[in-house]
Design a protein around this motif. Structure first.
Motif, PDB file in Angstrom:
ATOM      1  N   THR A   5      -1.533   6.598  10.291  1.00 45.12           N
ATOM      2  CA  THR A   5      -2.280   5.599  11.117  1.00 45.12           C
ATOM      3  C   THR A   5      -1.117   5.354  12.167  1.00 45.12           C
ATOM      4  O   THR A   5       0.123   5.127  12.103  1.00 45.12           O
ATOM      5  CB  THR A   5      -2.343   4.397  10.305  1.00 45.12           C
ATOM      6  OG1 THR A   5      -3.083   4.649   9.228  1.00 45.12           O
ATOM      7  CG2 THR A   5      -3.132   3.457  11.117  1.00 45.12           C
TER       8      THR A   5
ATOM      9  N   ARG B 220     -11.747   5.282  14.845  1.00 43.33           N
ATOM     10  CA  ARG B 220     -11.819   4.120  14.421  1.00 43.33           C
ATOM     11  C   ARG B 220     -10.650   3.121  14.623  1.00 43.33           C
ATOM     12  O   ARG B 220      -9.727   3.345  14.510  1.00 43.33           O
ATOM     13  CB  ARG B 220     -11.843   4.110  12.775  1.00 43.33           C
ATOM     14  CG  ARG B 220     -13.035   4.975  12.390  1.00 43.33           C
ATOM     15  CD  ARG B 220     -13.043   5.622  10.934  1.00 43.33           C
ATOM     16  NE  ARG B 220     -11.787   6.478  10.785  1.00 43.33           N
ATOM     17  CZ  ARG B 220     -11.456   7.054   9.801  1.00 43.33           C
ATOM     18  NH1 ARG B 220     -12.060   6.846   8.602  1.00 43.33           N
ATOM     19  NH2 ARG B 220     -10.475   7.820   9.717  1.00 43.33           N
TER      20      ARG B 220
ATOM     21  N   GLU C 202      -9.670  -3.358   3.796  1.00 40.15           N
ATOM     22  CA  GLU C 202     -10.764  -2.263   4.139  1.00 40.15           C
ATOM     23  C   GLU C 202     -10.310  -1.868   5.839  1.00 40.15           C
ATOM     24  O   GLU C 202     -10.608  -0.606   5.810  1.00 40.15           O
ATOM     25  CB  GLU C 202     -11.928  -2.832   3.993  1.00 40.15           C
ATOM     26  CG  GLU C 202     -13.038  -1.751   4.056  1.00 40.15           C
ATOM     27  CD  GLU C 202     -14.449  -2.068   3.673  1.00 40.15           C
ATOM     28  OE1 GLU C 202     -15.402  -1.459   3.989  1.00 40.15           O
ATOM     29  OE2 GLU C 202     -14.521  -3.204   3.002  1.00 40.15           O
ATOM     30  N   ALA C 203     -10.289  -2.656   6.576  1.00 42.45           N
ATOM     31  CA  ALA C 203     -10.409  -2.108   7.871  1.00 42.45           C
ATOM     32  C   ALA C 203      -8.994  -1.334   8.422  1.00 42.45           C
ATOM     33  O   ALA C 203      -9.227  -0.334   9.125  1.00 42.45           O
ATOM     34  CB  ALA C 203     -10.260  -3.495   9.042  1.00 42.45           C
TER      35      ALA C 203
ATOM     36  N   HIS D 245      -1.496  -1.690   3.194  1.00 38.33           N
ATOM     37  CA  HIS D 245      -2.900  -1.493   3.009  1.00 38.33           C
ATOM     38  C   HIS D 245      -2.947   0.075   3.576  1.00 38.33           C
ATOM     39  O   HIS D 245      -3.957   0.615   3.551  1.00 38.33           O
ATOM     40  CB  HIS D 245      -3.902  -2.129   3.419  1.00 38.33           C
ATOM     41  CG  HIS D 245      -3.987  -3.610   2.951  1.00 38.33           C
ATOM     42  ND1 HIS D 245      -4.091  -3.752   1.340  1.00 38.33           N
ATOM     43  CD2 HIS D 245      -3.670  -4.931   3.487  1.00 38.33           C
ATOM     44  CE1 HIS D 245      -3.919  -4.993   1.423  1.00 38.33           C
ATOM     45  NE2 HIS D 245      -3.553  -5.668   2.505  1.00 38.33           N
TER      46      HIS D 245
ATOM     47  N   ASP E 244      -2.935   3.941   3.691  1.00 40.01           N
ATOM     48  CA  ASP E 244      -3.079   5.214   2.754  1.00 40.01           C
ATOM     49  C   ASP E 244      -3.358   6.593   3.440  1.00 40.01           C
ATOM     50  O   ASP E 244      -3.527   7.434   2.673  1.00 40.01           O
ATOM     51  CB  ASP E 244      -4.293   4.705   1.945  1.00 40.01           C
ATOM     52  CG  ASP E 244      -5.646   5.012   2.593  1.00 40.01           C
ATOM     53  OD1 ASP E 244      -5.802   5.091   3.628  1.00 40.01           O
ATOM     54  OD2 ASP E 244      -6.573   4.902   1.697  1.00 40.01           O
ATOM     55  N   HIS E 245      -3.106   6.440   4.810  1.00 40.88           N
ATOM     56  CA  HIS E 245      -3.198   7.812   5.422  1.00 40.88           C
ATOM     57  C   HIS E 245      -2.403   7.583   6.862  1.00 40.88           C
ATOM     58  O   HIS E 245      -2.034   6.391   7.145  1.00 40.88           O
ATOM     59  CB  HIS E 245      -4.733   8.394   5.790  1.00 40.88           C
ATOM     60  CG  HIS E 245      -5.381   7.368   6.782  1.00 40.88           C
ATOM     61  ND1 HIS E 245      -5.998   6.401   6.059  1.00 40.88           N
ATOM     62  CD2 HIS E 245      -5.615   7.510   7.971  1.00 40.88           C
ATOM     63  CE1 HIS E 245      -6.847   5.761   7.123  1.00 40.88           C
ATOM     64  NE2 HIS E 245      -6.439   6.383   8.233  1.00 40.88           N
TER      65      HIS E 245
ATOM     66  N   ARG F 138      -7.255   0.507   6.059  1.00 43.31           N
ATOM     67  CA  ARG F 138      -7.582   1.896   5.444  1.00 43.31           C
ATOM     68  C   ARG F 138      -8.529   2.737   6.182  1.00 43.31           C
ATOM     69  O   ARG F 138      -8.244   4.041   5.958  1.00 43.31           O
ATOM     70  CB  ARG F 138      -7.898   1.454   3.908  1.00 43.31           C
ATOM     71  CG  ARG F 138      -7.014   0.833   3.005  1.00 43.31           C
ATOM     72  CD  ARG F 138      -7.474   0.822   1.600  1.00 43.31           C
ATOM     73  NE  ARG F 138      -6.305   0.546   0.723  1.00 43.31           N
ATOM     74  CZ  ARG F 138      -6.427   0.268  -0.541  1.00 43.31           C
ATOM     75  NH1 ARG F 138      -7.343   0.465  -1.154  1.00 43.31           N
ATOM     76  NH2 ARG F 138      -5.387  -0.020  -1.374  1.00 43.31           N
ATOM     77  N   ASP F 139      -9.546   2.199   6.632  1.00 41.46           N
ATOM     78  CA  ASP F 139     -10.226   3.094   7.429  1.00 41.46           C
ATOM     79  C   ASP F 139      -9.824   3.307   8.816  1.00 41.46           C
ATOM     80  O   ASP F 139     -10.600   4.491   9.441  1.00 41.46           O
ATOM     81  CB  ASP F 139     -11.837   2.351   7.618  1.00 41.46           C
ATOM     82  CG  ASP F 139     -12.402   2.398   6.327  1.00 41.46           C
ATOM     83  OD1 ASP F 139     -12.125   3.032   5.441  1.00 41.46           O
ATOM     84  OD2 ASP F 139     -13.452   1.565   6.145  1.00 41.46           O
ATOM     85  N   ALA F 140      -8.796   2.683   9.300  1.00 35.49           N
ATOM     86  CA  ALA F 140      -8.462   2.971  10.841  1.00 35.49           C
ATOM     87  C   ALA F 140      -7.628   4.230  11.246  1.00 35.49           C
ATOM     88  O   ALA F 140      -6.792   4.504  10.523  1.00 35.49           O
ATOM     89  CB  ALA F 140      -7.846   1.726  11.207  1.00 35.49           C
ATOM     90  N   ASP F 141      -7.859   4.582  12.429  1.00 38.02           N
ATOM     91  CA  ASP F 141      -6.870   5.643  12.973  1.00 38.02           C
ATOM     92  C   ASP F 141      -5.892   4.848  13.660  1.00 38.02           C
ATOM     93  O   ASP F 141      -4.784   5.641  13.611  1.00 38.02           O
ATOM     94  CB  ASP F 141      -7.844   6.574  13.838  1.00 38.02           C
ATOM     95  CG  ASP F 141      -8.713   7.515  13.321  1.00 38.02           C
ATOM     96  OD1 ASP F 141      -8.537   8.073  12.317  1.00 38.02           O
ATOM     97  OD2 ASP F 141     -10.140   7.345  13.769  1.00 38.02           O
TER      98      ASP F 141
ATOM     99  N   GLN G 117     -15.453   2.883  17.151  1.00 34.58           N
ATOM    100  CA  GLN G 117     -15.586   1.863  16.053  1.00 34.58           C
ATOM    101  C   GLN G 117     -14.622   0.849  16.003  1.00 34.58           C
ATOM    102  O   GLN G 117     -13.527   1.194  15.484  1.00 34.58           O
ATOM    103  CB  GLN G 117     -16.018   2.524  14.630  1.00 34.58           C
ATOM    104  CG  GLN G 117     -17.127   3.568  14.735  1.00 34.58           C
ATOM    105  CD  GLN G 117     -18.598   2.604  15.030  1.00 34.58           C
ATOM    106  OE1 GLN G 117     -19.239   3.204  15.729  1.00 34.58           O
ATOM    107  NE2 GLN G 117     -18.662   1.610  14.398  1.00 34.58           N
TER     108      GLN G 117
END
Length: 434
Positions: free
Chosen positions: A115, A2, A72-73, A110, A112-113, A75-78, A25
């Protein structure tokens, strides 16, 4: 994987579309909601061969989306790429990092993991350190690595350059980040693309050093062209003769009116400033910048000389306005120096470019923009080739001569054979040839 791509300019949009085409993605993010809406409708903000089709295919496949929402982008991204502009700063030539620094703050807020934050923008040495510092100040608990991954995309051939690159450069000392970047670029392993892992500062300097070296080659062959004109030699044969030496290579040895575009002018200036601040001036690069600036101004004089020494009330037809073919980019194009100089000498300008006229109209005043190469010739006292678009390579010169007042051709890209033009009755002037 992602991927979030912050910035939908030339680098961000091409990179995002190509990563999506690899199967990742990708979300491309920009604050300009008008640009994002156009991209969703398939309307490109730039002209780049093949880009519209690539964006359309990957949008339909669901791998590529566009958004103004960063939160949102991220937070979802690697991986989150920073691909925003770094224009020359007014007054001192330094790269303006305001957009990069703001992107770093926005991204950090933003996370949260774990990245990987990737600097794709062309930035001075030490920018990765600055980005990391800003992000840790903004989000002290954030789990991330900052990586340098400079782009080496030629306008007009960017998709090919991205998918079949000479090399991938990654600057990081973090093994977790290395693994992520290897996975991101794994589709290129089949092509046996060399991936150079180095430290962040070295990676940043590789980009500037590469562009400066190519700019030096261009300035060098342009000066050799001047020598050729004075001593009766042929610069194209000189270029071939030295380019066959594999220590030199044949690329970037085409004499012309000087380099332009979004990279070479900006990056040479930024490298100069970086070196000067480190108290190690790069005199060769400084001389290149000066020579290129002088080169563009001299081209107007060359055209005036070809017209008998004066152009007052004469019409000059211009073929090509962009800094190179297959782009609509007018940044630092030689036409922006040459046309105003001709106008200052009293010339009237008729001009045509296949893709660049919308941008040119923003930069050039009192120019008659026409619909095609033959319209340029109407009542012209001379025609000048400034950009080597393919459609200018096989013109009907009998038709052109009939439309002109005087058949004078100034070919600043050396795309024609001098004898052929003279046989068609033209006074023909080129670069570095008799």
């Amino acid at each position: 994987m992602r991927v979030a791509m912050v910035g939908t300019g030339y680098v961000g949009l091409v990179s995002g579309a190509c990563f999506a085409d690899f199967g990742h993605q990708v979300v491309c993010i920009d604050k300009d909601d008008g640009k994002i809406e156009n991209l969703r409708q398939g309307i490109m903000p730039i002209f780049e061969p093949g880009l519209a089709d690539l964006v359309e295919a990957n949008t339909k496949a669901g791998r590529l989306t566009f958004s103004i929402e960063l939160k949102e982008a991220v937070r979802d991204a690697d991986t989150v790429f920073i691909a925003v502009g770094t224009p020359s700063r007014r007054g001192d030539g330094h790269a303006d990092l305001n957009f990069v620094e703001q992107a770093a703050r926005d991204i950090a807020a933003h996370l949260d993991h774990y990245t990987v934050i990737v600097n794709k923008s062309t930035v001075p040495v030490g920018t990765g350190d600055r980005v990391e510092s800003i992000m840790r100040e903004t989000n002290p608990k954030g789990d991330f690595s900052v990586v340098s991954n400079p782009e080496f995309l030629r306008e007009g051939a960017a998709i090919s350059d991205f998918k079949r690159p000479d090399r991938i450069v990654v600057g990081t000392s973090d093994e977790r980040a290395r693994q992520v970047m290897r996975e991101l670029y794994r589709p290129l392993f089949l092509n046996e693309t060399p991936i150079l892992f180095t430290d962040r500062r070295t990676s940043e300097l590789i980009k500037y050093a590469s562009n400066a070296f190519l700019a030096v080659k261009i300035a060098y062959i342009n000066e050799m062209a001047d020598v050729c004109e004075k001593v009766g030699a042929n610069v194209q044969e000189v270029a071939r003769g030295i380019g066959l030496d594999n220590r030199i290579g044949k690329k970037f040895l085409n004499a012309g009116p000087g380099y332009g575009g979004s990279c070479f002018p900006k990056d040479t200036l930024a490298l100069m400033r970086t070196a000067q601040e480190a108290d190690v001036p790069v005199s060769i690069v400084e001389a290149t910048v000066k020579a290129n600036t002088t080169r563009k101004k001299k081209m107007a004089t060359k055209i005036i000389t070809a017209c008998g020494g004066e152009v007052q009330d004469k019409t000059i037809g211009i073929l090509g306005l962009t800094f190179k073919p297959n782009t609509d980019d007018m940044r630092e194009a030689p036409s922006l120096d040459i046309i105003p100089a001709l106008q200052a000498a009293g010339a009237k300008i008729r001009a045509y470019d296949p893709e660049g006229m919308a941008e040119a109209k923003k930069e050039l005043k009192d120019v008659i923009f026409v619909d095609g190469p033959y319209d340029v010739a109407d009542n012209a006292h001379a025609i000048v080739i400034l950009t080597e678009w393919d459609q200018f390579r096989a013109l009907d010169f009998e038709r052109i001569a009939l439309a002109m007042v005087t058949p004078i051709m100034v070919d600043l890209r050396n795309i024609y054979n001098p004898e052929d033009l003279r046989q068609d009755g033209f006074t023909y002037v080129s670069i570095g040839r008799k």
